[in-house]
Design a protein around this motif. Structure first.
Motif, mmCIF file in Angstrom:
data_model
loop_
_atom_site.group_PDB
_atom_site.id
_atom_site.type_symbol
_atom_site.label_atom_id
_atom_site.label_comp_id
_atom_site.label_asym_id
_atom_site.label_seq_id
_atom_site.Cartn_x
_atom_site.Cartn_y
_atom_site.Cartn_z
ATOM 1 N N PHE A 182 0.797 -1.217 0.000
ATOM 2 C CA PHE A 182 0.000 0.000 0.000
ATOM 3 C C PHE A 182 0.843 1.286 0.000
ATOM 4 N N VAL A 183 1.928 1.295 0.803
ATOM 5 C CA VAL A 183 2.680 2.532 0.997
ATOM 6 C C VAL A 183 3.628 2.812 -0.162
ATOM 7 N N LEU A 184 4.486 1.852 -0.509
ATOM 8 C CA LEU A 184 5.477 2.087 -1.562
ATOM 9 C C LEU A 184 4.850 2.411 -2.922
ATOM 10 N N PRO A 185 3.769 1.737 -3.337
ATOM 11 C CA PRO A 185 3.162 2.106 -4.617
ATOM 12 C C PRO A 185 2.628 3.540 -4.656
ATOM 13 N N SER A 186 2.278 4.083 -3.490
ATOM 14 C CA SER A 186 1.767 5.460 -3.446
ATOM 15 C C SER A 186 2.878 6.501 -3.449
ATOM 16 N N SER A 187 4.136 6.054 -3.525
ATOM 17 C CA SER A 187 5.261 6.995 -3.524
ATOM 18 C C SER A 187 5.422 7.701 -4.867
ATOM 19 N N GLY A 188 4.753 7.201 -5.892
ATOM 20 C CA GLY A 188 4.853 7.824 -7.203
ATOM 21 C C GLY A 188 5.942 7.234 -8.081
#
Length: 229
Positions: free
Chosen positions: A77-83
């Motif tokens: 969830f977190v790393l993919p939202s880093s752009g």
């Protein structure tokens, strides 16, 4: 009564085996990748290079000090939202990477501990013979360290296999998830279905532990035979 359980098993077992196949694929690849990464980290840490040793130690302590579920959420969830485009993983990739990284921290500590357990005199003797550091590691240190690595490594692998039960939270339909689906359908047979799940995990893990015991005995016997000559 027996017919009822046999009928339930006939319906549920094919789907449990399908989930087991998913568990087998992810855990097998993660074992290989996590072992390779952990082995490299463990060897590097054993040389105690200033700065590098502390940095890798921080990596290990963070992973060992946090729940695997939290790490899985971060990777999915977190790393993919880093752009960052390369971090836009699907559930399968996130599961594989998180399991591999989680495994590597335990493997690294085992490898480093085993290497440091080899008597210093062995290394010093090899140096006097003119062997280079890589030759000393490959020919002298690792053959002796392997017998200390095999047994605890099997425990790590079993831990990894059981950790796959958590992967359902990111949409992986592995063994436990398949069982939970049918527990909703057959609530009266929930204990029986969980027993089937436990039996499949046992059938997967037990040979791994027996193999580790066999390898440890072979390695110990080989080293003892070499020392007699």
């Amino acid at each position: 009564m027996l017919d009822s359980y046999l009928s339930t098993a006939g319906v549920v077992l094919p789907f449990l085996l399908k989930g087991f196949w998913e568990t087998l694929k992810i855990s097998f690849v993660a074992i290989i990748a996590g072992s390779l990464l952990g082995f490299v980290i463990g060897v590097i840490r054993s040389y105690r290079i200033r700065g590098v040793h502390q940095l890798l130690g921080l990596y290990i302590h963070i992973l060992r000090g946090t729940p695997f579920l939290v790490q899985l959420y971060i990777f999915y969830f977190v790393l993919p939202s880093s752009g960052i485009e390369m971090l836009h993983w699907d559930s399968g990739t996130a599961a594989f990477v998180s399991l591999s990284v989680y495994t590597s921290c335990y493997v690294a500590e085992i490898v480093m501990g085993a290497i440091q357990a080899v008597p210093r005199g062995q290394t010093e003797g090899a140096m006097t013979l003119g062997l280079k550091p890589f030759q000393i590691l490959r020919l002298v240190v690792l053959p002796q360290a392997m017998r200390l690595i095999v047994q605890p490594m099997s425990g790590v692998y079993v831990m990894l296999i059981k950790s796959t039960a958590i992967l359902s939270v990111v949409g992986i339909t592995e063994l436990t998830r398949q069982g939970e689906v049918f527990i909703i359908t057959f609530p009266a047979k929930s204990l029986f279905i969980y027993g089937m799940i436990a039996a499949i995990y046992f059938i997967y893990c037990y040979p791994l532990l027996r193999l580790a015991n066999w390898l440890e005995k072979r390695l110990t016997g080989g080293l003892q035979g070499a020392s007699l000559h």
